[in-house]
Design a protein around this motif. Structure first.
Motif, short mmCIF file in Angstrom:
data_model
loop_
_atom_site.label_atom_id
_atom_site.label_comp_id
_atom_site.label_asym_id
_atom_site.label_seq_id
_atom_site.Cartn_x
_atom_site.Cartn_y
_atom_site.Cartn_z
N UNK A 1 10.01 -1.31 -4.38
CA UNK A 1 8.89 -1.21 -3.43
C UNK A 1 7.64 -0.66 -4.12
N UNK A 2 7.86 0.25 -5.10
CA UNK A 2 6.76 0.82 -5.87
C UNK A 2 7.23 1.00 -7.31
N UNK A 3 6.28 1.03 -8.22
CA UNK A 3 6.60 1.32 -9.61
C UNK A 3 5.57 2.32 -10.14
N UNK A 4 5.99 3.13 -11.10
CA UNK A 4 5.08 4.02 -11.80
C UNK A 4 4.99 3.55 -13.25
N UNK B 1 0.84 -1.19 0.00
CA UNK B 1 0.00 0.00 0.00
C UNK B 1 0.87 1.24 0.00
N UNK B 2 0.38 2.32 -0.57
CA UNK B 2 1.14 3.56 -0.61
C UNK B 2 1.32 4.16 0.78
N UNK B 3 0.47 3.77 1.71
CA UNK B 3 0.54 4.31 3.07
C UNK B 3 1.76 3.83 3.83
N UNK B 4 2.39 2.75 3.36
CA UNK B 4 3.55 2.20 4.08
C UNK B 4 4.88 2.68 3.52
N UNK C 1 8.31 4.38 3.15
CA UNK C 1 9.26 4.70 4.21
C UNK C 1 10.61 5.08 3.61
N UNK C 2 11.49 5.56 4.45
CA UNK C 2 12.79 6.06 4.01
C UNK C 2 13.57 5.00 3.24
N UNK C 3 14.12 5.39 2.10
CA UNK C 3 14.97 4.50 1.31
C UNK C 3 14.23 3.57 0.37
N UNK C 4 12.91 3.70 0.29
CA UNK C 4 12.16 2.82 -0.61
C UNK C 4 12.64 3.00 -2.05
N UNK C 5 12.60 1.90 -2.78
CA UNK C 5 13.04 1.89 -4.18
C UNK C 5 11.82 2.03 -5.09
N UNK C 6 11.93 2.89 -6.09
CA UNK C 6 10.81 3.10 -7.00
C UNK C 6 11.31 3.18 -8.43
#
Length: 217
Positions: free
Chosen positions: A204-207, A131-134, A136-141
């Protein structure tokens, strides 16, 4: 109710799109002498819902009108645009205005839009994070590396409240150099958008642009 409303709007937009394309091409046909050979329309398709829409919804209508529609497939939109600029094809239906303007600027081309089509929006998608709510610092996107969609991605990160861009940044040409604050110290990697869905485990996330997200299900 909201989903039904969105669905209705999308369906309406598609119907308008079909009518505009058919009307445009039919107009050209009516101005052609009756004894002249029917025109062949060379489509350049690339992965995504827009080429599918044309092939499934518009091609049969045009063929009933007497046109011959051929399709040359490309593995990405850039190659389809290059082919269009080089007159190897007559049209494609897979890009938004920012991408078109950027292509013309970068390649010194003169591609022009015929009509608007419904688009699937660019979005932030969870990868290792659920979820986008989690965040945090250093996340990879991961974000797309083509200039137009790169700019869209940075603007989307601004909208999410994760980064800010310097004042006066052109939203169509934003790059990593325009970032003035990175709230979560995100580690942002620019990749070919078509490869991002296969690399989700590394982030951790992708666009993703809408067409790529659609193809990746």
């Amino acid at each position: 109710m909201k989903k039904k409303k969105i669905k209705f709007i999308v369906i309406t937009a598609i119907i308008v799109f079909l009518l505009l394309i058919v009307g445009f091409l039919s107009f050209g046909r009516k101005s052609t002498p009756a004894n002249e050979t029917k025109q062949t329309i060379r489509l350049g398709s690339s992965p995504g819902p827009y080429s599918e829409l044309f092939l499934k919804g518009i091609k049969p209508i045009l063929e009933k009108e007497g046109y011959k529609v051929t399709n040359k497939t490309f593995n990405n939109l850039l190659n389809a645009d290059i082919a269009l600029s080089d007159n190897q094809i007559d049209l494609n239906v897979d890009q938004h205005t920012a991408y078109l303007k950027n292509f013309n600027q970068e390649k010194k081309a003169k591609l022009a839009a015929i009509t608007k089509i419904p688009t699937v929006p660019t979005g932030i998608y969870p990868a290792n994070k659920k979820t986008l709510k989690t965040v945090s610092s250093g996340d990879r996107i991961a974000i797309p590396n083509d200039p137009a969609n790169t700019a869209r991605a940075y603007n989307l990160l601004v909208k999410a409240g994760w980064i800010t861009l310097k004042d006066g940044t052109d939203p169509i040409t934003a790059t990593s150099k325009d970032i003035v604050s990175n709230k979560y110290n995100l580690r942002i990697t620019e990749l070919d958008s078509s490869t991002i869905p296969r690399s989700v485990k590394d982030f951790d996330y992708v666009i993703l642009p809408g067409s790529v997200a659609y193809s990746a299900k």
